[in-house]
Design a protein around this motif. Sequence first.
Motif, mmCIF file in Angstrom:
data_model
loop_
_atom_site.group_PDB
_atom_site.id
_atom_site.type_symbol
_atom_site.label_atom_id
_atom_site.label_comp_id
_atom_site.label_asym_id
_atom_site.label_seq_id
_atom_site.Cartn_x
_atom_site.Cartn_y
_atom_site.Cartn_z
ATOM 1 N N TYR A 1 -20.579 31.633 -19.044
ATOM 2 C CA TYR A 1 -19.996 30.302 -19.252
ATOM 3 C C TYR A 1 -18.652 30.423 -19.948
ATOM 4 C CZ TYR A 1 -21.255 30.529 -24.209
ATOM 5 O OH TYR A 1 -21.346 30.898 -25.530
ATOM 6 N N ASN A 2 -17.837 29.373 -19.787
ATOM 7 C CA ASN A 2 -16.583 29.246 -20.532
ATOM 8 C C ASN A 2 -16.716 28.230 -21.655
ATOM 9 O OD1 ASN A 2 -15.126 31.094 -19.068
ATOM 10 N ND2 ASN A 2 -14.049 29.592 -17.829
ATOM 11 N N PHE A 3 -17.512 27.183 -21.405
ATOM 12 C CA PHE A 3 -17.642 26.081 -22.366
ATOM 13 C C PHE A 3 -19.028 25.470 -22.229
ATOM 14 C CE2 PHE A 3 -17.496 21.429 -22.893
ATOM 15 C CZ PHE A 3 -17.154 21.344 -24.239
ATOM 16 N N VAL A 4 -19.675 25.210 -23.358
ATOM 17 C CA VAL A 4 -20.961 24.528 -23.365
ATOM 18 C C VAL A 4 -20.810 23.237 -24.135
ATOM 19 C CG1 VAL A 4 -23.350 24.594 -24.185
ATOM 20 C CG2 VAL A 4 -22.340 26.626 -23.143
ATOM 21 N N ASP A 5 -21.109 22.121 -23.483
ATOM 22 C CA ASP A 5 -21.080 20.818 -24.141
ATOM 23 C C ASP A 5 -22.420 20.646 -24.851
ATOM 24 O OD1 ASP A 5 -21.225 18.075 -24.814
ATOM 25 O OD2 ASP A 5 -19.862 17.558 -23.182
ATOM 26 N N LEU A 6 -22.384 20.620 -26.163
ATOM 27 C CA LEU A 6 -23.610 20.525 -26.948
ATOM 28 C C LEU A 6 -24.280 19.170 -26.822
ATOM 29 C CD1 LEU A 6 -22.415 22.379 -30.161
ATOM 30 C CD2 LEU A 6 -23.629 23.309 -28.173
ATOM 31 N N GLY A 7 -23.553 18.146 -26.396
ATOM 32 C CA GLY A 7 -24.118 16.801 -26.274
ATOM 33 C C GLY A 7 -24.584 16.468 -24.872
ATOM 34 N N ASN A 8 -23.879 16.968 -23.848
ATOM 35 C CA ASN A 8 -24.195 16.635 -22.459
ATOM 36 C C ASN A 8 -23.999 17.879 -21.591
ATOM 37 O OD1 ASN A 8 -24.420 15.661 -19.854
ATOM 38 N ND2 ASN A 8 -23.148 13.857 -20.233
ATOM 39 N N ASP A 9 -25.106 18.472 -21.169
ATOM 40 C CA ASP A 9 -25.053 19.723 -20.427
ATOM 41 C C ASP A 9 -24.376 19.583 -19.064
ATOM 42 O OD1 ASP A 9 -25.474 22.441 -20.139
ATOM 43 O OD2 ASP A 9 -27.483 22.204 -19.301
ATOM 44 N N LYS A 10 -24.233 18.356 -18.559
ATOM 45 C CA LYS A 10 -23.546 18.153 -17.283
ATOM 46 C C LYS A 10 -22.081 18.561 -17.377
ATOM 47 C CE LYS A 10 -26.567 14.365 -15.978
ATOM 48 N NZ LYS A 10 -26.715 12.925 -15.861
ATOM 49 N N ASN A 11 -21.540 18.620 -18.592
ATOM 50 C CA ASN A 11 -20.137 18.979 -18.797
ATOM 51 C C ASN A 11 -19.928 20.471 -19.071
ATOM 52 O OD1 ASN A 11 -19.408 16.273 -18.540
ATOM 53 N ND2 ASN A 11 -19.798 15.903 -20.705
ATOM 54 N N THR A 12 -20.997 21.243 -19.072
ATOM 55 C CA THR A 12 -20.883 22.679 -19.308
ATOM 56 C C THR A 12 -20.101 23.330 -18.169
ATOM 57 O OG1 THR A 12 -22.880 22.790 -20.644
ATOM 58 C CG2 THR A 12 -22.238 24.812 -19.517
ATOM 59 N N ILE A 13 -19.247 24.292 -18.513
ATOM 60 C CA ILE A 13 -18.425 24.987 -17.519
ATOM 61 C C ILE A 13 -18.932 26.422 -17.385
ATOM 62 C CG2 ILE A 13 -16.103 25.781 -16.940
ATOM 63 C CD1 ILE A 13 -15.043 23.393 -18.584
ATOM 64 N N PHE A 14 -19.562 26.705 -16.246
ATOM 65 C CA PHE A 14 -20.074 28.049 -15.974
ATOM 66 C C PHE A 14 -18.940 28.944 -15.495
ATOM 67 C CE2 PHE A 14 -23.942 25.432 -14.946
ATOM 68 C CZ PHE A 14 -24.629 25.768 -16.097
ATOM 69 N N ASN A 15 -19.103 30.232 -15.740
ATOM 70 C CA ASN A 15 -18.118 31.213 -15.287
ATOM 71 C C ASN A 15 -18.842 32.536 -15.043
ATOM 72 O OD1 ASN A 15 -15.302 31.717 -14.706
ATOM 73 N ND2 ASN A 15 -15.376 33.158 -16.412
ATOM 74 N N GLY A 16 -18.736 33.042 -13.832
ATOM 75 C CA GLY A 16 -19.428 34.274 -13.474
ATOM 76 C C GLY A 16 -20.716 33.976 -12.728
ATOM 77 N N ASP A 17 -21.541 35.000 -12.587
ATOM 78 C CA ASP A 17 -22.808 34.832 -11.876
ATOM 79 C C ASP A 17 -23.753 33.947 -12.671
ATOM 80 O OD1 ASP A 17 -22.307 36.408 -9.605
ATOM 81 O OD2 ASP A 17 -22.780 38.238 -10.706
ATOM 82 N N VAL A 18 -24.415 33.030 -11.970
ATOM 83 C CA VAL A 18 -25.422 32.164 -12.568
ATOM 84 C C VAL A 18 -26.639 32.173 -11.645
ATOM 85 C CG1 VAL A 18 -26.010 29.793 -13.237
ATOM 86 C CG2 VAL A 18 -23.744 30.709 -13.762
#
Length: 170
Positions: free
Chosen positions: A83-100
Amino acid sequence: MKKIALISMMMLMSVATFASKHVSNDAVVVADTIYYSADQLSVSDASQASYYRLLMTQGNGVDKKDVFKDYYMDGTLKAEGGYNFVDLGNDKNTIFNGDVVTYYANGKEKLHGKYVDGKRNGYFTVQLREGGVAVVKYVNGRSAFDHFMVTRPDGTQEERPLSEIRSLLQ
């Protein structure tokens, strides 16, 4: 010829998917456990949560990556990756980066693909509950085609409209 190439590619991707481990066992936890409800909003207590997340770092120096592992409340792995960024309040806003990779509640792999700065990029495979495999190609966050391919356990293939992909992810 196209079908043979596609079948070969999907078989290789399936083998690579089963052989890979994305978050190593030596990753170091860097934050408190984050609890999320079924609608992906943060909750303060495990009794209200549908899943929980651990944030970790993996590797050292220039090889250092931010990685996560999500778990169902029973402790079964739900997802893992970078990941690049994890939104602690709303996981829909988390930005993944790399294999998931995401997993069904029974522990079997569900979805595998690569993100580049939050956008799907490359081939995403979905292991279907009945045993088949669906493959969707993404370029810069958008599907490259208006369809995806499904290969059933008996080897038969079918082109399906992209609008049906969400129902397969349930």
